[in-house]
Write an enzyme that holds these catalytic residues in place. Structure first.
Site, short mmCIF file in Angstrom:
data_model
loop_
_atom_site.label_atom_id
_atom_site.label_comp_id
_atom_site.label_asym_id
_atom_site.label_seq_id
_atom_site.Cartn_x
_atom_site.Cartn_y
_atom_site.Cartn_z
N GLY A 149 3.01 4.58 7.23
CA GLY A 149 2.59 5.52 7.24
C GLY A 149 0.99 5.05 7.20
O GLY A 149 0.20 6.43 7.04
N GLY A 150 0.35 4.75 6.01
CA GLY A 150 -0.36 4.69 5.18
C GLY A 150 -1.89 4.11 6.19
O GLY A 150 -3.23 3.57 5.85
N ASP A 160 6.52 -4.18 -1.53
CA ASP A 160 6.17 -2.78 -0.44
C ASP A 160 6.15 -2.06 0.08
O ASP A 160 7.97 -1.70 -0.35
CB ASP A 160 5.23 -2.71 0.33
N GLY A 161 6.04 -0.81 -0.07
CA GLY A 161 7.21 0.76 -0.11
C GLY A 161 7.01 0.56 1.29
O GLY A 161 7.60 -0.53 2.80
N THR A 220 0.69 -1.32 0.05
CA THR A 220 0.01 -0.14 0.22
C THR A 220 0.96 1.50 0.48
O THR A 220 1.68 0.93 0.74
CB THR A 220 -0.84 -0.08 1.48
N LYS A 253 7.39 1.02 8.57
CA LYS A 253 5.81 0.75 7.79
C LYS A 253 4.76 1.34 8.30
O LYS A 253 4.58 1.65 9.81
CB LYS A 253 5.80 -0.65 7.75
N ASP A 295 8.55 3.52 5.29
CA ASP A 295 8.33 4.90 5.50
C ASP A 295 10.26 5.21 6.31
O ASP A 295 10.46 6.35 6.39
CB ASP A 295 7.79 5.53 6.75
N GLU A 313 -0.16 -5.74 6.44
CA GLU A 313 1.30 -5.80 5.13
C GLU A 313 2.17 -6.84 6.06
O GLU A 313 2.97 -7.07 5.54
CB GLU A 313 1.57 -3.96 5.00
#
Ligand code: 5RP
Length: 211
Positions: A96-97, A81-82, A28, A94, A84, A103
């Site tokens: 932040g969203g 995935d990304g 996400t 991770k 932070d 995740e």
């Protein structure tokens, strides 16, 4: 190179890891959005995806990529995935969203966890990005009190509900000396669903966009 171009470059590079005919895990965030858009170009190569959020599910479906319920899927060949924040041993912060719990479930069930990010995510002291913690609503105050004893400053994320119906406390001013131990300690506080430290299950590959 702008930050957006760095995110896009990292996302495009992840395409090289996509296996033939598998169901892949999709995370996400804004970097992952570039990945989903790139994935659409090679969608006939995969069977489909499982997703870590309602937002990513919507974007995947808008490209005609089938999205499956994770309960019917076993081990994932890859999860993309990304992040932070990223440290030197591929441990991540991770959430932040706010999608950290789903995740983490997907990351734990993937053979290869590929993290895509712009270069800024490797900067600063690990923990300078406030650590997101998903908490059931009735335990918000009690969990916050426990978090204060760990030396951090928990801040309630206003007007935000996770896809699981819970709230987020963002833990500011935290010194992270032992990421794995801290991840376990926070998870042991009653009322905590999950925290955004990805230390026990860190990333296998980091793809950083840079010039
Ligand atoms: C969402 C996340 C994201 O991966 C993280 O916030 C990075 O997002 P972006 O790619 O927009 O910088 O953990 O819960």
């Amino acid at each position: 190179m702008t930050i957006e171009a760095e995110k896009q470059a990292a996302a495009e590079a992840a395409l090289a890891y996509i296996p033939e005919n598998g169901v892949i895990g999709v995370g996400t965030g804004s970097t992952v959005n570039y990945f989903i858009d790139a994935l659409a170009r090679i969608k006939h190569q995969i069977e489909g995806a499982v997703s870590s959020s309602e937002a990513s599910t919507k974007r995947l479906k808008s490209h005609g990529i089938p999205v499956y319920d994770f309960n019917g899927i076993g081990q994932l060949p890859i999860y993309v995935d990304g992040a932070d924040q990223i440290n030197s041993i591929k441990q991540l912060i991770k959430g932040g969203g706010g999608a950290l719990t789903r995740e983490k479930v997907l990351a734990y069930n993937a053979e290869k966890f590929i993290c895509i990010a712009d270069k800024s995510k490797t900067q600063g002291l690990f923990g300078s990005f406030p650590l997101p913690i998903e908490v059931i609503p009735m335990a918000r105050s009690s969990v916050a009190r426990q978090l204060v004893t760990l030396g951090g400053n928990p801040v309630y994320r206003e007007s935000f509900t996770t896809d699981n119906g819970n709230i987020i406390l963002d833990l500011h001013n935290l010194t992270i000396e032992h990421p794995i131990k801290l991840e376990q300690t926070i998870n042991n506080i009653p009322g905590v669903v999950c925290n955004g430290l990805f230390a026990q299950r860190n990333a296998d590959v980091i793809l950083l966009g840079n010039p």
